[in-house]
Design a protein around this motif. Structure first.
Motif, PDB file in Angstrom:
ATOM      1  N   PHE A 265      12.344  -2.792  -2.934  1.00 23.90           N
ATOM      2  CA  PHE A 265      11.072  -1.624  -2.508  1.00 23.90           C
ATOM      3  C   PHE A 265      10.061  -2.142  -2.743  1.00 23.90           C
ATOM      4  N   TYR A 266       9.024  -2.981  -3.460  1.00 26.22           N
ATOM      5  CA  TYR A 266       7.579  -2.988  -3.252  1.00 26.22           C
ATOM      6  C   TYR A 266       8.080  -3.842  -1.972  1.00 26.22           C
ATOM      7  N   MET A 305      -4.624   3.405  -3.419  1.00 23.32           N
ATOM      8  CA  MET A 305      -5.318   1.828  -3.581  1.00 23.32           C
ATOM      9  C   MET A 305      -5.275   1.430  -5.196  1.00 23.32           C
ATOM     10  N   LYS A 306      -4.269   1.415  -6.003  1.00 24.20           N
ATOM     11  CA  LYS A 306      -3.752   0.656  -6.818  1.00 24.20           C
ATOM     12  C   LYS A 306      -2.053   0.361  -6.404  1.00 24.20           C
ATOM     13  N   ILE A 307      -2.451  -0.097  -5.332  1.00 29.63           N
ATOM     14  CA  ILE A 307      -0.588  -0.493  -4.992  1.00 29.63           C
ATOM     15  C   ILE A 307      -0.133  -2.411  -4.681  1.00 29.63           C
ATOM     16  N   GLN A 309      -2.080  -3.630  -6.420  1.00 27.45           N
ATOM     17  CA  GLN A 309      -2.031  -4.096  -7.764  1.00 27.45           C
ATOM     18  C   GLN A 309      -0.089  -4.641  -8.788  1.00 27.45           C
ATOM     19  N   LEU A 310      -0.046  -3.273  -8.287  1.00 24.53           N
ATOM     20  CA  LEU A 310       2.211  -4.012  -8.221  1.00 24.53           C
ATOM     21  C   LEU A 310       2.638  -5.072  -7.494  1.00 24.53           C
ATOM     22  N   ILE A 311       2.026  -5.304  -6.529  1.00 24.28           N
ATOM     23  CA  ILE A 311       2.885  -6.190  -5.704  1.00 24.28           C
ATOM     24  C   ILE A 311       1.987  -7.325  -6.065  1.00 24.28           C
ATOM     25  N   ARG A 312       1.217  -8.192  -5.958  1.00 24.70           N
ATOM     26  CA  ARG A 312       0.048  -9.480  -6.322  1.00 24.70           C
ATOM     27  C   ARG A 312       0.918 -10.498  -7.298  1.00 24.70           C
ATOM     28  N   GLU A 313       1.927  -9.688  -8.679  1.00 25.05           N
ATOM     29  CA  GLU A 313       2.424 -10.462  -8.892  1.00 25.05           C
ATOM     30  C   GLU A 313       3.658 -11.223  -8.326  1.00 25.05           C
ATOM     31  N   ASP A 314       4.040 -10.543  -7.416  1.00 24.55           N
ATOM     32  CA  ASP A 314       5.055 -11.131  -6.527  1.00 24.55           C
ATOM     33  C   ASP A 314       4.990 -12.196  -5.480  1.00 24.55           C
TER      34      ASP A 314
END
Ligand code: A3P
Ligand code: MG
Ligand code: MG
Length: 380
Positions: A265-266, A305-307, A309-314
Motif C-alpha cells: 500500500f505504501y 508532510m510526514k508520509i 518518514q513512513l516510506i524511507r525505511e523501505d
C-alpha cells in the motif's frame, strides 16, 4: 534499467539536430536533494454545481465531520444508495481546462505581471491532477499519459488528452469498478457536512457533478505554477486554520491485514495520495478502510508532510525528491521545446511506462484546446 539508453540518445541529440529531444523518466537520474518548492498559497476558489455549472465561489465546499471516535468501525455502508441515490457525472464530456480558465479570466487582476506582453504572472497553468501524473511518472508501470501544451502570451498551458488505453478502460469499466468508484464518493458523504457545525446526511443523493476547487499558486525550482484542484473538505477545527492547510483529502482503500499488505500500500497507493495532496499543500489525508462487505472498518489520518518518514525505511519505496525533481525536469523540457507563442499550436507530450517522454507537433488540429472565448478575453 530504464536509464540505459540515456547516454547514447543524449549524444545523438547533440550531434543530430533533426532527432527531436526526449526526456528520460526512470527514477535513478532524479535521485538527489529535494528541489525548492514554495509553500502553496490559495489564490481563489470556485465550485461546480449539481449540473456541472461554474460558480466563482465556495458554495460546494464541505466541512470535515468525522464520527466521534477514530479507530473502531464506524460501520458506514458504502454501497448504500448506489442504485437509487446516485447522479453520475458524464465522464465522456471532456472539459479540458474550461472551468479553470473561466476562473483565470475572471481574476486576471490577481495575476497581473509587470511584463506587458505577458498578462498573467505564471509560467504554467494546469490542473493539479495533471501534475500529480507527472510527479508519479518515474515510478508508474501501468498507465501512460498524453499532455497537450500551448504557449499563449507568455504562459504555458497544460491540458491532458485521454489515451486510447484510458478511453477503452473507461468505456469497458466493470460493474464492480463502477461500484467501487461510487463507494469512494459515498465515503465523502459520510465524512462531510454542509455547514461548519453540521452533521453528515447519508440519506442524501451522491452527485459527482458537484465539486469545490481551490486555485493554488506556487513555485517549483525556476517554474512559477498556477493550478487548480478539487478539494474534498475543510476542517473547521484544523490545527492549521488557513487554506490550503485546513483542507482534508478523503480516500478509501481495502483494509490491510499484514505488514506485507501495508508495505505494498505504501509503495503503490501512497505515492498517488501523497503527490495529490502535497502539490496544493493539503495537510491531511484521511483513509477509510473498506471491509469485504463494503463497510468502513477503520479510519486512519496521515499527515502529508510526514508520509516520507513512513516510506524511507523501505529501500524499494518511492522517493518524494525523485517525483519533484522529475516534475521540475519535465517543466524545463516543456519550456525548452515549446517556444512559439501561438494559442492554436499544440505540442503533445507522450509518455508510456519504460519509455522516455517524447512529443509531436500539431498545428490548427483537433488538439487545439485553448477556447476562443479565452483567447479573446486575454487578448484585450
Ligand atoms: P477513493 O480515492 O476514495 O477511491 P478523490 O479521492 O481524488 O477525491 O476522488 C474521489 C473518488 O473519485 C475516489 O475515491 C474514486 O472513487 C473516484 N475516482 C477518483 N479518481 C478516479 C479514477 N482515476 N478512476 C476511477 N475513479 C476515480
Ligand atoms: Mg476529491
Ligand atoms: Mg478524495
Amino acid at each position: 534499467d530504464r536509464d540505459v539508453p540515456k547516454d547514447c540518445s543524449a549524444k545523438r541529440q547533440r550531434t543530430d539536430p533533426k532527432v527531436p529531444p526526449t526526456l528520460p523518466a526512470g527514477p535513478s537520474r532524479y535521485d538527489g536533494p529535494f528541489p525548492f518548492y514554495r509553500r502553496p498559497s490559495e489564490m481563489g476558489r470556485f465550485s461546480l454545481d449539481g449540473q456541472r455549472c461554474y460558480h466563482g465561489d465556495a458554495r460546494k465546499l464541505r466541512y470535515y465531520a468525522p464520527p466521534p471516535i477514530e479507530g473502531p468501525s464506524p460501520g458506514f455502508d458504502l454501497r448504500d444508495g448506489y442504485h437509487d441515490r446516485y447522479v453520475r457525472r458524464d465522464e465522456s464530456i471532456r472539459e479540458g481546462l474550461e472551468h479553470l480558465l473561466r476562473w483565470v479570466s475572471q481574476n486576471r487582476k490577481l495575476l497581473q505581471s509587470e511584463d506587458k506582453g505577458r498578462p498573467l504572472n505564471a509560467d504554467f497553468i494546469t490542473w493539479r491532477g495533471h501534475l500529480t501524473k507527472v510527479l508519479t511518472t518515474p515510478y508508474e508501470t501501468q498507465e501512460g499519459w498524453l499532455l497537450a501544451v500551448s504557449l499563449f502570451r507568455g504562459t504555458l498551458y497544460i491540458s491532458e488528452v485521454e489515451t486510447e488505453a484510458a478511453r477503452k478502460q473507461r468505456e469497458e469499466r466493470s460493474e464492480l469498478l463502477k461500484e467501487l468508484t461510487y463507494m469512494g464518493y459515498k465515503f465523502e458523504q459520510y465524512m462531510c457536512a454542509d455547514t461548519p457545525d453540521g452533521t453528515p446526511d447519508p440519506t442524501g443523493v451522491v452527485n459527482t457533478n458537484e465539486g469545490f476547487c481551490t486555485v493554488i499558486r506556487t513555485r517549483l525550482g525556476t517554474h512559477s505554477l498556477l493550478f487548480s484542484g478539487e478539494v474534498d473538505c475543510t476542517d473547521p477545527r484544523s490545527p492549521w486554520p488557513d487554506p490550503p492547510s485546513c483542507y482534508v483529502e478523503l480516500k478509501t482503500s481495502k483494509v490491510m491485514h499484514s505488514p506485507a499488505q501495508r508495505r505494498s500500500f505504501y509503495r503503490h497507493k501512497m505515492i498517488k495520495w501523497w503527490a495529490q495532496s502535497f502539490l496544493p499543500g493539503v495537510s491531511r489525508i484521511v483513509a477509510g478502510y473498506r471491509g469485504p462487505d463494503g463497510t468502513i472498518v477503520g479510519l486512519e489520518t496521515f499527515e502529508t508532510m510526514k508520509i516520507f518518514q513512513l516510506i524511507r525505511e523501505d529501500p524499494g519505496c518511492w522517493k518524494p525528491a525523485v517525483c519533484m525533481n522529475f516534475c521540475a525536469a519535465f517543466l524545463a523540457f516543456v519550456k525548452k521545446v515549446v517556444t512559439e507563442d501561438n494559442s492554436k499550436l499544440v505540442h503533445l507530450f507522450a509518455w508510456e511506462p519504460g519509455q522516455p517522454v517524447s512529443f509531436t507537433v500539431h498545428r490548427d488540429s483537433s488538439y487545439t484546446f485553448l477556447p476562443d472565448w479565452y483567447v479573446d478575453a486575454l487578448s484585450t
